[in-house]
Design an enzyme around this catalytic site. Structure first.
Site, mmCIF file in Angstrom:
data_model
loop_
_atom_site.group_PDB
_atom_site.id
_atom_site.type_symbol
_atom_site.label_atom_id
_atom_site.label_comp_id
_atom_site.label_asym_id
_atom_site.label_seq_id
_atom_site.Cartn_x
_atom_site.Cartn_y
_atom_site.Cartn_z
ATOM 1 N N HIS A 367 0.958 -1.289 -0.211
ATOM 2 C CA HIS A 367 -0.046 -0.095 -0.057
ATOM 3 C C HIS A 367 0.700 1.172 -0.145
ATOM 4 O O HIS A 367 0.676 2.018 -0.684
ATOM 5 C CB HIS A 367 -0.861 0.006 1.137
ATOM 6 C CG HIS A 367 -1.705 -1.378 1.266
ATOM 7 N ND1 HIS A 367 -1.795 -1.920 2.665
ATOM 8 C CD2 HIS A 367 -2.065 -2.085 0.390
ATOM 9 C CE1 HIS A 367 -2.316 -3.023 2.470
ATOM 10 N NE2 HIS A 367 -2.817 -3.360 1.243
ATOM 11 N N CYS A 680 -6.536 -1.034 -17.144
ATOM 12 C CA CYS A 680 -5.976 -0.066 -16.243
ATOM 13 C C CYS A 680 -4.814 -0.593 -15.199
ATOM 14 O O CYS A 680 -4.562 0.049 -14.328
ATOM 15 C CB CYS A 680 -7.285 0.642 -15.195
ATOM 16 S SG CYS A 680 -8.243 -0.789 -14.198
HETATM 17 C C1 PEP Z 1 -5.258 -4.575 -11.360
HETATM 18 O O1 PEP Z 1 -5.488 -5.825 -10.640
HETATM 19 O O2 PEP Z 1 -4.793 -4.611 -12.620
HETATM 20 C C2 PEP Z 1 -5.909 -3.298 -10.904
HETATM 21 C C3 PEP Z 1 -5.897 -2.527 -11.510
HETATM 22 O O3 PEP Z 1 -6.251 -3.557 -9.563
HETATM 23 P P1 PEP Z 1 -5.396 -3.378 -8.203
HETATM 24 O O4 PEP Z 1 -4.062 -3.127 -8.818
HETATM 25 O O5 PEP Z 1 -5.859 -2.243 -7.547
HETATM 26 O O6 PEP Z 1 -5.574 -4.804 -7.543
#
Ligand code: PEP
Ligand code: MG
Length: 755
Positions: A367, A680
């Site tokens: 985090h 993303c």
């Molecule tokens: C992912 O898993 O690519 C994502 C964007 O979510 P996070 O990184 O927040 O798990």
């Protein structure tokens, strides 16, 4: 037993006097060896200092030939002295010359001495040199003599660490204590930081080494340990163990160590040699750290970290030092060095003065790393031992892209990096110049670039980068940095501010993605064998819909009169999406019924992070308004490789046919159904990977603010048609499992694409 002359306490008192004298460093060392030899009834006492070139140099001796001082040099690992330095363990021999590693140095005249006792001079677990006593007679030194010599070596450690001896040596041969160091870590947040070390948890400096009254010191230690035990019990009894950020199993380990007889015994033995309680804790801890550094078993290392933490607590208790808080007086150009840190602590530091962050632990998806990236703070993780090797105020350079750390850098390194920073600034200016240009390839295809965000601090990047909107707003970050569950009013307030900052640009809110590695400090920790595959994200949201409902309500209310885009993380089955969508519809009805101003339009989408969803696209796509690929999770599940586990994280390359085929068919399905598919995950933030995504048909990406310039600059120089032809060939080639990265790099070079 041969009684030491005057005992260790008298020796320490004498040493204290010598340390206070106004004499040259060499004179001080010369006096120290005489004192130790006399006190230990040894014919020889010598000090060897570890030099920057890795050799050990004789700096002072009583008993060996004086001509050998500054002349005798042992290579790393050479002879008995080298062995002590290498193992960081005492070596106690009744006949040194019989030891297979004995190496004869004629200039010293040591052939007449048989018994040998060498102890490492340690500081914070690092070996700074070796202290040796020798006798003519064959004898084995007693346990308490070994102890006494180890304690004495602490005085030498302080002297070497102070830099006092550096003036005695020619360049390149100085004592290693403050030598320039290169530490190879893992780049977590891009950018180069030049500045000065600020320790997140400043080491407690033990000022008073020598005790006046050992009995008093024993009681002080007992009291301190008792207080810590009670504190730990209190924390464990407190139902809400997680509140202080301390997890139960860590506390259990503390409790175990706090009651460990061996640990107590070693500290008491150290006190018995005449040092203060705090010096004893430090002595024992220094040995422990030296052992820890040689330990390869990760479980054991973890336990030793716990022991280290416990020692810090006892030290704090003994010295009355305050618990670490973010420094009020942060210097300009601060680079914070921490063993580990939670995201909230990072936010306590004054952002305008922070130039970088170094963590001994913490991977790319921790985090604190996510927050550091959001704040644009260059960050390096997995920096082994950085917090013990760095002293406050040391010059330091970090490279968040390569993971390199230069502690106390030489002027060449400093110049090279200063040039790198200037170069980056020039690049930054170039990126700023294309800020308002749409990201259109040379052959006229536009790829919309959105931002990944999650905190208020991200919002200014919308303007700075000229992003088309926010493609992924990670709502859990607000929850992760808070001390208690954010109330609905607080959520509403944040979402409103985000939408205000975005203006007409679209914002896609992702509902809470907690569980797995994303733990809320104030929520009960649920032990799961496989948290990444466990009760997380939408699973938690659907099972406990109260939280999800109130979050959706906050989003819809924040979006009064505007478009609201909501997406759900970790959807694995179409039915889960239906259920989640029903919650949004219910909330819309609720708002309507209570005469709230309604959003102008609500778009509902799903994240594609679970491979099973790839085979339900024909059912899913008609139901959603859009999809967003979470490649971080999708790739980890496709390769069955934990994204946070460094041992396996780099085993496969994302730029290889299996992943690219999946991503390609996903983009194609989106086109067929006329639904927008964005990507993303972190993939979109890396220019080479982003180029491939464009080649696979992605026309919308969401990336970190720092990646916006490089990715756009790449797209402006890209001939998409030519890339598509190449990709088709590479992805459909029979060598399916192999990385195509090199071939793509060649393409970039041949096409003259820069990023
Ligand atoms: C992912 O898993 O690519 C994502 C964007 O979510 P996070 O990184 O927040 O798990
Ligand atoms: Mg994810």
């Amino acid at each position: 037993m041969r009684a030491a002359f005057g005992g260790p306490r008298l020796l320490l008192r004498r040493l204290r006097e010598v340390m206070a004298e106004q004499v040259s460093a060499q004179d001080r060392l010369d006096k120290i060896v005489v004192l130790i030899a006399a006190n230990m009834v040894a014919e020889v006492c010598s000090v060897y200092v570890l030099r920057v070139d890795g050799t050990l140099e004789l700096y002072a001796t009583q008993g060996l030939k004086r001509e050998a001082v500054h002349l005798t040099v042992m290579r790393a690992g050479e002879g008995l002295v080298g062995l002590v330095a290498q193992t960081a363990d005492p070596l106690n021999l009744s006949d040194a010359q019989e030891h297979p590693q004995f190496s004869y140095k004629p200039e010293t005249g040591e052939e007449i001495f048989h018994s040998f006792l060498g102890v490492p001079i340690l500081r914070g677990g690092n070996t700074l040199g070796v202290l040796v006593v020798q006798n003519r007679a064959h004898r084995k030194y007693e346990e308490d003599e070994v102890e006494a010599l180890q304690t004495t070596s602490m005085v030498l450690a302080e002297m070497i660490a102070s830099g006092e001896l550096s003036a005695l040596a020619p360049p390149g041969q100085e004592p290693a204590a403050r030598r320039p160091l290169r530490i190879a870590g893992e780049g977590l947040a891009e950018g180069v930081g030049l500045g000065y070390v600020v320790l997140h948890e400043p080491r407690i400096l033990v000022k008073q080494l020598i005790a006046d009254d050992p009995n008093k010191e024993m009681s002080r230690l007992d009291e301190a340990v008792e207080a810590i035990r009670a504190e730990i019990d209190d924390m464990l009894e407190n139902e809400d163990v997680a509140r202080g950020g301390e997890h139960k199993d860590i506390l259990e380990a503390y409790r175990m160590f706090a009651h460990d007889r061996g640990f107590m015994r070693r500290m008491k033995e150290a006190i018995a040699t005449g040092i203060t309680a705090e010096a004893a804790v430090e002595r024992v801890q220094s040995d422990n750290r030296a052992r820890m550094m040689r330990q390869t078993d990760p479980y054991m290392r973890e336990r030793m970290h716990d022991l280290d933490d416990l020692a810090m607590r006892i030290l704090r208790q003994l010295t009355g030092a305050k618990s670490p808080t973010a420094s009020e007086d942060l210097p300009e150009n601060a680079i914070v060095v921490a063993r580990h840190m939670g995201p909230a602590s990072l936010l306590d530091y004054d952002r305008t003065r922070l130039r970088g962050l170094v963590l001994e632990e913490g991977g790319a998806t921790s985090h604190v790393a996510i927050v550091a990236r959001a704040l644009g703070i260059p960050t390096v993780g997995q920096a082994e031992n950085a917090a013990s090797l760095a002293d406050p105020g040391d010059a330091i350079i970090i490279d968040g892209a390569t993971g390199e750390i230069h502690l106390r850098p030489t002027s060449d390194v400093e110049t090279a990096y200063a040039e790198k920073v200037r170069f980056r600034a020039r690049r930054q200016a170039q990126y700023a110049a294309i800020r308002d240009k749409p990201a259109v390839t040379k052959d006229g295809v536009e790829v919309r670039l959105h931002l990944n965000a999650g905190l208020m601090v991200d919002l200014p990047f919308l303007e700075e980068t000229g992003a088309s909107g926010i493609g992924l707003f990670r709502t859990e970050l607000q929850f992760m940095v808070a001390n208690s569950l954010p109330r609905i009013a607080e959520q509403l307030d944040l979402y409103r501010k985000v939408l205000d900052a975005a203006g007409d640009r679209p914002v896609t809110f992702r509902t809470l993605d907690i569980g797995g590695d994303k733990v809320l400090p104030y929520m009960e920790v649920i032990q799961e064998e496989n948290p990444a595959l466990g009760w997380r994200a939408i699973r938690l949201g659907l099972d406990r819909p109260g939280l999800l409902r109130s979050q959706v309500r906050a989003m819809l209310r924040a979006g009064a009169g505007r478009e609201v885009r909501i997406m759900f993380p970790m959807i694995a089955a179409v039915e889960e999406f239906d259920e989640a969508k029903a919650i949004v519809e219910r909330e819309l009805t609720h708002l309507r019924r209570h005469d709230h101003r309604m959003p102008e339009r609500v778009q509902i989408g799903a994240m594609v992070e679970v491979p099973a969803l790839l085979f339900q696209l024909d059912e899913l796509l008609p139901r959603v308004d859009f999809l967003s690929v979470g490649s971080n999770d999708l790739v980890q599940f496709m390769f069955a490789v934990d994204r946070g586990n460094n041992r396996v994280a780099n085993r496969f390359d994302v730029l290889s046919p299996p992943i690219l085929r999946a991503l390609r068919s996903l983009a194609q399905k989106g086109h067929e159904h006329g639904k927008l598919v964005t990507l993303c995950g972190e993939l979109a933030s890396r220019p080479l990977e982003a180029m491939v995504l464009a080649g696979l048909g992605y026309r919308s990406l969401s990336l970190s603010p720092a990646a916006m310039g490089p990715v756009k600059s790449m797209l402006l120089e890209l001939d998409l048609g030519r890339l598509e032809t190449l990709l088709t060939r590479l992805i459909d080639e029979p060598k399916a499992g192999v990385s195509i990265r090199e071939k793509l790099r060649d393409f970039v070079e041949a096409e003259g694409i820069t990023f």
